[in-house]
Design an enzyme around this catalytic site. Structure first.
Site, mmCIF file in Angstrom:
data_model
loop_
_atom_site.group_PDB
_atom_site.id
_atom_site.type_symbol
_atom_site.label_atom_id
_atom_site.label_comp_id
_atom_site.label_asym_id
_atom_site.label_seq_id
_atom_site.Cartn_x
_atom_site.Cartn_y
_atom_site.Cartn_z
ATOM 1 N N LEU A 80 0.814 -1.211 0.000
ATOM 2 C CA LEU A 80 0.000 0.000 0.000
ATOM 3 C C LEU A 80 0.855 1.273 0.000
ATOM 4 O O LEU A 80 1.930 1.314 0.588
ATOM 5 C CB LEU A 80 -0.922 -0.010 1.220
ATOM 6 C CG LEU A 80 -1.801 -1.267 1.327
ATOM 7 C CD1 LEU A 80 -2.645 -1.234 2.596
ATOM 8 C CD2 LEU A 80 -2.687 -1.447 0.106
ATOM 9 N N ASP A 119 -6.801 2.838 -12.595
ATOM 10 C CA ASP A 119 -7.178 1.648 -13.371
ATOM 11 C C ASP A 119 -8.575 1.908 -13.932
ATOM 12 O O ASP A 119 -9.568 1.332 -13.476
ATOM 13 C CB ASP A 119 -7.151 0.411 -12.468
ATOM 14 C CG ASP A 119 -5.749 0.125 -11.976
ATOM 15 O OD1 ASP A 119 -4.869 -0.104 -12.811
ATOM 16 O OD2 ASP A 119 -5.525 0.164 -10.752
ATOM 17 N N HIS A 126 -3.486 4.314 -2.170
ATOM 18 C CA HIS A 126 -4.446 3.422 -1.492
ATOM 19 C C HIS A 126 -5.059 4.125 -0.281
ATOM 20 O O HIS A 126 -6.253 4.001 -0.022
ATOM 21 C CB HIS A 126 -3.757 2.149 -1.004
ATOM 22 C CG HIS A 126 -3.244 1.263 -2.107
ATOM 23 N ND1 HIS A 126 -1.911 1.113 -2.371
ATOM 24 C CD2 HIS A 126 -3.895 0.476 -2.991
ATOM 25 C CE1 HIS A 126 -1.756 0.270 -3.375
ATOM 26 N NE2 HIS A 126 -2.941 -0.127 -3.772
#
Ligand code: PAF
Length: 281
Positions: A33, A152, A37
């Site tokens: 992370l 993403d 995140h």
């Protein structure tokens, strides 16, 4: 913060919160992370009473020649980071919990259409693995909402499509991409970059910004894509794709279409594959 690995312990914790009328937000991750995140966690924390983060390096979303074996696994460090970032529960399952019939024999979710292009075309089966594991996580945690990074972008669209189509009772939230000062999108894979490659890597974001500017000035989409691709190649990148698509479904815009677009790039730099995107509006 509580850490659980098995399903009964996870369900007991969720049941307890639910019995007190609390809502639950989920941040699915593959661990290792970073600040990106933790920004997802912050968003979940703002929208839900309780926050669950999952850490699971999902074997079914990696192709045979991809980085599954060397993907960084840093559970102790992630655990400390999550505790510091106000996470209530870390779910860190074993492969057997996620795939009780084995990764090869389990049920699989295929979202057609939107997975055929861009990442899907270059990483066959990748989105089946993502959709399947995310659907399993939704069934296990049963969150009210789940937060995914816009970095993403296609993954986010695939998950939205799956949730809509299967009527899963989860609100999907896309969180803005966090960037280094030089524009490079934060990613666990950035640590694979050599010092030399790290200097070049921000050119992906710079190229996306230039594509946005040129389309805004009225240049034709295909010319802009080709020019960006050549520029990246000259700089030492090996692009998988450089594309301008519709935000809604990642289909190709018509000539002259200017609204609701996103530019997306995936390119290799040495042995590292980087992806990034930039919305135009
Ligand atoms: O984006 C990721 O880290 C993964 O694809 C996800 C959503 C956690 C599924 O394994």
């Amino acid at each position: 913060m509580q850490t659980v690995q098995d399903l009964p312990a996870l369900r007991a914790a969720i049941r307890n919160w639910r019995s007190q009328g609390q809502t639950v937000g989920l941040v699915p991750t593959m661990g290792n992370l970073h600040a990106g995140h933790y920004s997802l966690l912050k968003l979940a924390r703002a929208r839900a009473d309780r926050v669950v983060a999952s850490v699971f390096v999902n074997p079914t979303q990696f192709g045979p020649n991809e980085d599954f074996a060397r993907y960084p696994r840093t559970l102790a460090q992630d655990q400390a980071g999550l505790a510091e970032n106000d996470c209530d529960l870390l779910f860190a399952p074993e492969v057997a919990t996620m795939y009780p019939f084995g990764a090869e024999q389990g049920a699989s979710i295929h979202v057609p259409g939107i997975t055929d292009t861009l990442e899907g075309a270059h990483r066959p089966g990748h989105f089946d693995g993502v959709a399947t594991v995310v659907c399993k996580l939704f069934n296990m945690v049963q969150p009210d909402l789940a937060v995914f990074g816009q970095k993403d972008f296609q993954q986010l669209k695939v998950i939205e499509h799956m949730v809509g189509d299967l009527a899963l009772p989860v609100k999907v939230i896309g969180a803005p991409t966090l960037r280094a000062d030089d524009g490079l999108a934060l990613s666990s894979r950035n640590q694979y970059l050599s010092a030399e490659a790290r200097v070049l890597a921000p050119q992906i974001h710079a190229t996306l910004a230039q594509m946005r500017e040129l389309v805004g000035k009225g240049h034709a989409r295909r010319i802009v894509e080709e020019a960006a691709q050549s520029k990246l190649e000259r700089a030492g990148f090996a692009p998988d794709y450089v594309a301008i698509r519709r935000v809604e479904d990642l289909s190709e815009p018509a000539d002259g279409e200017r609204e609701g677009l996103v530019a997306l790039i995936a390119a290799r730099l040495g042995t590292t594959r980087l992806i990034d995107n930039l919305q135009f509006d």
